[in-house]
Design an enzyme around this catalytic site. Structure first.
Site, PDB file in Angstrom:
ATOM      1  N   GLU A  39      -1.539 -12.383  -4.162  1.00  0.00           N
ATOM      2  CA  GLU A  39      -0.502 -11.732  -3.364  1.00  0.00           C
ATOM      3  C   GLU A  39       0.738 -12.616  -3.184  1.00  0.00           C
ATOM      4  OE1 GLU A  39      -0.265  -8.556  -2.172  1.00  0.00           O
ATOM      5  OE2 GLU A  39       1.710  -9.218  -1.553  1.00  0.00           O
ATOM      6  N   THR A  81       2.610  -4.296  -4.962  1.00  0.00           N
ATOM      7  CA  THR A  81       1.320  -4.607  -5.600  1.00  0.00           C
ATOM      8  C   THR A  81       0.893  -3.489  -6.547  1.00  0.00           C
ATOM      9  OG1 THR A  81       0.581  -5.728  -3.583  1.00  0.00           O
ATOM     10  CG2 THR A  81      -1.082  -5.297  -5.245  1.00  0.00           C
ATOM     11  N   HIS A 196       0.437 -12.455   2.466  1.00  0.00           N
ATOM     12  CA  HIS A 196       1.308 -11.277   2.520  1.00  0.00           C
ATOM     13  C   HIS A 196       2.252 -11.424   3.699  1.00  0.00           C
ATOM     14  CE1 HIS A 196       2.665  -7.152   2.828  1.00  0.00           C
ATOM     15  NE2 HIS A 196       2.053  -6.858   1.696  1.00  0.00           N
ATOM     16  N   ASP A 255       1.559 -11.227  -8.053  1.00  0.00           N
ATOM     17  CA  ASP A 255       1.897  -9.805  -8.238  1.00  0.00           C
ATOM     18  C   ASP A 255       3.403  -9.526  -8.196  1.00  0.00           C
ATOM     19  OD1 ASP A 255       2.051 -10.160  -5.444  1.00  0.00           O
ATOM     20  OD2 ASP A 255       0.951  -8.334  -4.962  1.00  0.00           O
ATOM     21  N   HIS A 256       4.118 -10.242  -7.325  1.00  0.00           N
ATOM     22  CA  HIS A 256       5.570 -10.016  -7.165  1.00  0.00           C
ATOM     23  C   HIS A 256       6.097 -11.091  -6.234  1.00  0.00           C
ATOM     24  CE1 HIS A 256       4.448  -8.452  -3.258  1.00  0.00           C
ATOM     25  NE2 HIS A 256       3.588  -7.645  -3.845  1.00  0.00           N
TER      26      HIS A 256
HETATM   27  C1  GP9 Z   1      -2.321  -3.882   0.222  1.00  0.00           C
HETATM   28  C2  GP9 Z   1      -1.876  -5.030  -0.588  1.00  0.00           C
HETATM   29  C3  GP9 Z   1      -0.436  -5.379  -0.329  1.00  0.00           C
HETATM   30  O1  GP9 Z   1      -3.533  -3.340  -0.091  1.00  0.00           O
HETATM   31  O2  GP9 Z   1      -2.166  -4.871  -1.924  1.00  0.00           O
HETATM   32  O3  GP9 Z   1       0.435  -4.499  -0.915  1.00  0.00           O
HETATM   33  P1  GP9 Z   1       1.992  -4.805  -1.058  1.00  0.00           P
HETATM   34  O4  GP9 Z   1       2.621  -4.596   0.287  1.00  0.00           O
HETATM   35  O5  GP9 Z   1       2.172  -6.205  -1.508  1.00  0.00           O
HETATM   36  O6  GP9 Z   1       2.470  -3.818  -2.068  1.00  0.00           O
HETATM   37 MN    MN Z   2       1.594  -7.459  -3.071  1.00  0.00          MN
END
Ligand code: GP9
Ligand code: MN
Length: 416
Positions: A39, A81, A196, A255-256
């Site tokens: 994340e 994500t 996150h 992921d980003h």
């Molecule tokens: C939620 C997690 C976060 O299940 O994958 O999502 P994001 O906010 O990064 O898209």
């Molecule tokens: Mn994410």
């Protein structure tokens, strides 16, 4: 009808879908694939320090015995994500707005889990959040995952939760029994949660200091990144203790971005840059991509790469022919690769240039070579970026047509 598809399929076959590296073809054949989506992890913390301390000591040591792509860009948009998941599963671009996981979850796709399933892989996702978040339950079902270990598969309490839910260390620990009982070979995608926004962490889990800047977000980010780094280290320990490690390859990817442009001032300070340019913004869209193959030394690979390249890379490592697929990405171990990486907003990176917002930069030095669409003296220099602008627009547009028109329903992927 399928007429638009014929043109697009021809383009993809000719330009972007390749056979992949012969040398790496099948080197992980029959192995389990453990994919870890990290994340909000950006590359700028890798091999870097904060107040003199390594931010990601475990990942840094892992990189020494892995293939590490240091110029790998995320290509996500509003779907965050879920966009990164969509890109690696399909080697298509995400939607310019909204999330494909919501807007086109019922389309016909030719996704990684489906292809792996046809090759006797058991496929699953492990992520301790509500199954309907990002419409995952619907999308996962459609693209062929055998199982989704969602929050109900985990023992989640006040004690072991922070921020968005189950802490990463507990998540990995509780996941091991599931891995042990999974039919082999399997493809298991882990999606972490603790790192996150807003990067909350219990005091007892913080093992480095906060950064000291005007951005509370960036200040806390280092602590949750370090926590995630430790969680991944624990995970590797479990994999080794159980012997799973020896039968698996482990792929890790950010992921980003986690730190947005709202934090320019603090980022500038941390990176010791005079100016937060659009060039720097693009370069900060790099996320780690690590391919760990037990028993192989690996190396740092500098060529440019993006999330669309992940699907063909995995297929080739497993010895599954990827040239019967239609992909916008190419195997990362192939020397014959596409020479540009397209970001969703039309910005792009080539070996030599970074293009964004009408500006053409030298990729190595960050020097602004010139502006496009402006009658300036340096237009000649900027002209180097020009041929790619249309190419990238065209490719993004093709991807949108496939998704918006559900065009893959007209394509026979089984024909030889
Ligand atoms: C939620 C997690 C976060 O299940 O994958 O999502 P994001 O906010 O990064 O898209
Ligand atoms: Mn994410």
């Amino acid at each position: 009808d399928g007429n638009e598809l014929a043109e697009i399929a021809d383009y993809m076959k000719e330009e972007t879908t390749t056979k992949g590296s012969e040398e790496f073809h099948g080197i992980a054949e029959g192995k389990n694939v453990i994919f870890v989506s990290l994340e909000s992890l950006q590359s700028f913390v890798i091999d870097n320090t904060m107040n003199g301390e390594e931010v990601t000591p475990f990942l840094n040591s892992l990189i020494d015995e892995s293939y590490y792509f240091e110029n790998f860009y995320h290509q996500t948009e509003q779907g965050k994500t879920s966009d990164s998941e969509f890109i690696i599963e399909n080697s298509l671009y995400p939607s310019p707005r909204g999330a494909v996981y919501f807007t086109h979850a019922q389309n016909d796709f030719h996704s990684l889990p489906e292809i792996l399933g046809e090759n006797d892989y058991y496929t699953s996702v492990l992520h301790p959040n509500n199954k309907s978040f990002w419409n995952r339950d619907v999308m996962y079902d459609n693209i062929g995952y055998d199982h989704f270990y969602d929050d109900t598969a985990y023992d989640v309490t006040d004690e072991n939760s922070v921020g968005w839910g189950l802490k990463d260390k507990d998540f990995f620990e509780q996941s091991i029994p599931y891995l042990e009982e999974m039919p082999q070979p399997y493809y298991a995608k882990f999606i972490t949660l603790t790192n996150h926004y807003p990067f909350d962490l219990d005091e007892e889990d913080a093992t480095i200091d906060q950064y000291d800047s005007n951005s509370n977000t960036l200040n806390k980010y280092f602590q949750t990144v370090r926590y995630m780094d430790e969680a991944v280290e624990d995970f590797f320990d479990y994999l080794k203790e159980t012997g799973i490690y020896d039968d698996s390859i482990i792929i890790l990817m950010g992921d980003h971005y986690g730190i947005s442009d709202f934090h320019k001032k603090a980022m500038k300070m941390y990176l010791d840059e005079d100016e937060y340019t659009d060039y720097l913004h693009v370069q900060l869209q790099r996320v780690p991509f690590i391919v760990h193959i037990p028993g192989q030394e690996g190396k740092v690979i500098s060529k440019i790469a993006g999330q669309v390249d992940v699907k063909p890379t995995i297929l080739n490592l497993l010895g599954i022919d990827s040239d019967t697929d239609l992909s916008f990405g190419t195997d990362l171990f192939d020397d014959e690769r596409k020479d540009y990486v397209a970001l969703r907003d039309g910005s792009f990176i080539t070996d030599d240039y970074v293009y964004t917002k009408d500006q053409c930069y030298d990729r190595e030095t960050g020097e602004l070579l010139g502006l496009i669409n402006t009658a300036t003296d340096d237009e000649d220099e900027a002209a180097a970026c020009k041929p790619y602008i249309e190419k990238v627009e065209n490719e993004l547009n093709y991807s949108d047509q496939i998704i918006f028109g559900d065009l893959f329903r007209f394509y026979d992927f089984d024909k030889k």
